[in-house]
Write a protein that holds these residues in place. Structure first.
Motif, PDB file in Angstrom:
ATOM      1  N   ALA A   1       0.835  -1.208   0.000  1.00 48.77           N
ATOM      2  CA  ALA A   1       0.000   0.000   0.000  1.00 48.77           C
ATOM      3  C   ALA A   1       0.871   1.260   0.000  1.00 48.77           C
ATOM      4  O   ALA A   1       0.558   2.239  -0.685  1.00 48.77           O
TER       5      ALA A   1
ATOM      6  N   ALA B   1      -5.032  -0.337   4.778  1.00 49.07           N
ATOM      7  CA  ALA B   1      -3.855  -1.180   4.527  1.00 49.07           C
ATOM      8  C   ALA B   1      -2.632  -0.702   5.283  1.00 49.07           C
ATOM      9  O   ALA B   1      -1.734  -1.497   5.572  1.00 49.07           O
TER      10      ALA B   1
ATOM     11  N   ARG C   1      -5.445  -3.816   9.728  1.00 45.41           N
ATOM     12  CA  ARG C   1      -5.238  -3.832   8.279  1.00 45.41           C
ATOM     13  C   ARG C   1      -6.050  -4.946   7.618  1.00 45.41           C
ATOM     14  O   ARG C   1      -6.631  -5.797   8.290  1.00 45.41           O
ATOM     15  N   TYR C   2      -6.027  -4.936   6.288  1.00 46.11           N
ATOM     16  CA  TYR C   2      -6.558  -6.077   5.551  1.00 46.11           C
ATOM     17  C   TYR C   2      -5.769  -7.317   5.972  1.00 46.11           C
ATOM     18  O   TYR C   2      -4.546  -7.280   6.114  1.00 46.11           O
TER      19      TYR C   2
ATOM     20  N   PHE D   1      -6.640  -6.736   0.069  1.00 42.89           N
ATOM     21  CA  PHE D   1      -6.243  -5.399  -0.381  1.00 42.89           C
ATOM     22  C   PHE D   1      -6.408  -5.265  -1.887  1.00 42.89           C
ATOM     23  O   PHE D   1      -6.911  -4.255  -2.394  1.00 42.89           O
TER      24      PHE D   1
END
Length: 549
Positions: free
Chosen positions: A201, A254, A262-263, A269
């Motif tokens: 990311a 992300a 986060r994912y 993502f």
């Protein structure tokens, strides 16, 4: 590229040397032409002066990991790994002739569509590596090459580790600070699949921002500054007018400080980026994930020895319109605490109203992709007209074709436009003066040299032993005041006898402030220097430290 002079390219049977492509801390990359089959290849060669067995082991591991992963369309292909005649290990790789994204994001404006496409395709590569039990740990724009077919390809698995070793990542050699997650700087450092999600990311963010995520223009951007911002400061949203809120939200999730926010996977993502593509009415990029967890084939209802040792590898093409398995229920947005969901718009708004956390229903997705004539109401396309709407043409009035009138009108408009343009330019537009010239060959103001390392300390980690085994010392220092993320350090023993060439080499140190090197044996006093070098080759004053006895 490293400031040290490159090593001599080795003579390799079946390959003809062409030119140097780049240099790093422990290896050079050369362009060769392979004789059979004929093609150009990039060959990464370990320096002959590298004596550290851990580096050699890391080099071998990179070849093995990339060979295992290189069948993926977004991972650089490995052709061969061998040892040259002068005992230097080398890796023969696919040659990607286009500039990598580490070069491009600093020099040009990358479109949102391209950044999303790169993010989705590399997410598939990272997910494939994770399913094979490999963490990359150094995802950054410079490690995303571009093939001749303009497809991004991930490379440099040099510091990758097995996914189960995420709690033991003390060796941070080669770590790229601007794209590293906060847990890399914890005590002790740690890593898991969500660490690679953060770095991916951060790379997508850099492509769109033209700078690293926590870099501040006009402020200090030393390694210490970046680490402090990564650990504590919120991610600044991208302020480009073409970046939608859905993309800013996906990047915020992300790159959450806490990995739990986060994912969970690179796959998740990548799917979020696909949803952003849909919200912008862009073509959805396919995300290829090599899944080796398919069921083994049965043979007449029996399981033989071959079946037990065979797996069917399948490529799973990810559907961007669903975030769950077929038949499963959609989950409540799990990231609302990290980045609040965007406000929902009426259903007629189509995919542009997606929150990035939940996909639209099948009916909404179908409606959003219909082509309607201008001014037609939603729902009027794709259905039969109602009886009340049906009208028959009058049979007694023959229909006159409209195309002659349309053609004539178009010709008249074009002639009038051309005539008006020529008239205005002739009567009203003054001739432009030539632009002023600017002086050339004026030297820029010289930059200040980098600051010298501080508080150099020596600690013997392995004393000399009888029988010729050399000792090892850990050299550590504090970063200078004006240290920048592109700077590195040179460590070198001084005033060695003529036959001590093995110990007189320069040790380049990138991204850290310590190194372990061998001790020159059988000398009464051994002194070394540490100096800072910037990308322009400017060097600081050398800080000297001696090891007595």
């Amino acid at each position: 590229m490293s400031s040290r002079p490159p090593s001599a390219p080795p003579r390799l049977a079946g390959y003809e040397y062409e030119k140097l492509l780049g240099s790093g801390g422990f290896a050079d990359v050369f362009l060769y032409r392979q004789a059979r089959p004929q093609r150009r290849v990039a060959i990464k060669v370990l320096l002959s002066t590298v004596l550290d067995e851990s580096v050699r082991h890391q080099f071998d591991s990179e070849a093995n990991v990339m060979a295992q992963m290189s069948t993926h369309p977004s991972i650089v292909t490995i052709h061969q790994a061998e040892v040259s005649g002068d005992h230097r290990p080398y890796i023969v790789m696919e040659y990607c002739s286009r500039p990598n994204y580490g070069v491009r994001f600093r020099k040009e404006r990358i479109t949102v569509a391209e950044a999303l496409r790169v993010g989705v395709q590399i997410a598939g590569a990272v997910e494939t590596a994770h399913r094979a039990g490999i963490l990359h740990r150094d995802i950054k724009p410079a490690n995303i090459l571009v093939t001749d077919y303009n497809r991004p390809a991930l490379t440099d698995f040099g510091i990758s580790i097995a996914a189960g070793q995420g709690e033991d990542v003390e060796d941070s050699q080669g770590m790229s600070i601007p794209w590293s997650p906060p847990e890399f700087f914890a005590d002790p450092p740690r890593a898991d699949v969500r660490s690679d999600v953060f770095s991916l990311a951060a790379s997508v963010y850099s492509l769109l921002a033209g700078q690293t995520p926590f870099e501040r223009r006009g402020q200090r951007n030393t390694a210490t500054d970046l680490i402090q911002r990564i650990a504590s400061e919120p991610l600044p949203p991208l302020n480009r007018p073409d970046v939608p809120p859905e993309l800013n939200r996906a990047l915020s999730i992300a790159m959450a400080k806490d990995p739990a926010g986060r994912y969970d996977t690179a796959l998740a993502f990548g799917r979020a980026l696909q949803q952003v593509e849909l919200s912008l009415s862009l073509p959805v990029t396919q995300m290829d994930v090599l899944d080796d967890r398919g069921a083994a084939p049965a043979h007449d209802g029996e399981v033989d020895e071959l079946t037990e040792h065979t797996r069917i590898r399948k490529v799973a093409t990810v559907d961007p319109e669903t975030g769950t398995s077929p038949g499963g229920r959609r989950r409540v947005d799990p990231y609302a605490g990290v980045a609040p969901a965007l406000g929902a718009a009426p259903a007629a708004a189509g995919p542009a109203s997606w929150s990035g956390a939940s996909a639209p229903s099948a009916a909404d997705a179908s409606e959003s992709t219909m082509l309607r004539p201008a001014g037609a109401p939603a729902g009027s396309v794709g259905r039969a007209p109602l009886a009340s709407e049906h009208q028959e043409p009058d049979p007694e009035r023959p229909r006159t074709p409209a195309w002659p009138f349309v053609t004539l009108a178009a010709v008249l408009v074009i002639l009038l436009g051309v005539g008006a343009t020529l008239g205005v330019r002739h009567f009203f537009v003054e001739e432009e003066e030539p632009p002023p010239t600017s002086p050339i060959n004026i030297a820029d103001d010289p930059e200040d040299p980098p600051g010298a390392p501080r508080s150099v300390e020596l600690q013997v980690v392995a004393p000399e032993q009888e029988g010729g085994r050399t000792g090892r010392v850990k050299v550590a220092w504090e970063l200078p005041e004006n240290f920048a993320q592109e700077d590195h350090f040179i460590v070198q023993w001084q005033d060695l006898p003529a036959n001590y060439d093995r110990y007189a080499v320069q040790h380049e140190v990138h991204g850290r402030n310590s190194v372990v090197i061998e001790i020159p044996p059988q000398l009464a006093e051994r002194c070394l220097t540490v100096r800072t070098v910037n990308p322009n080759g400017q060097s600081s004053e050398a800080e000297e430290k001696c090891l007595n006895g």
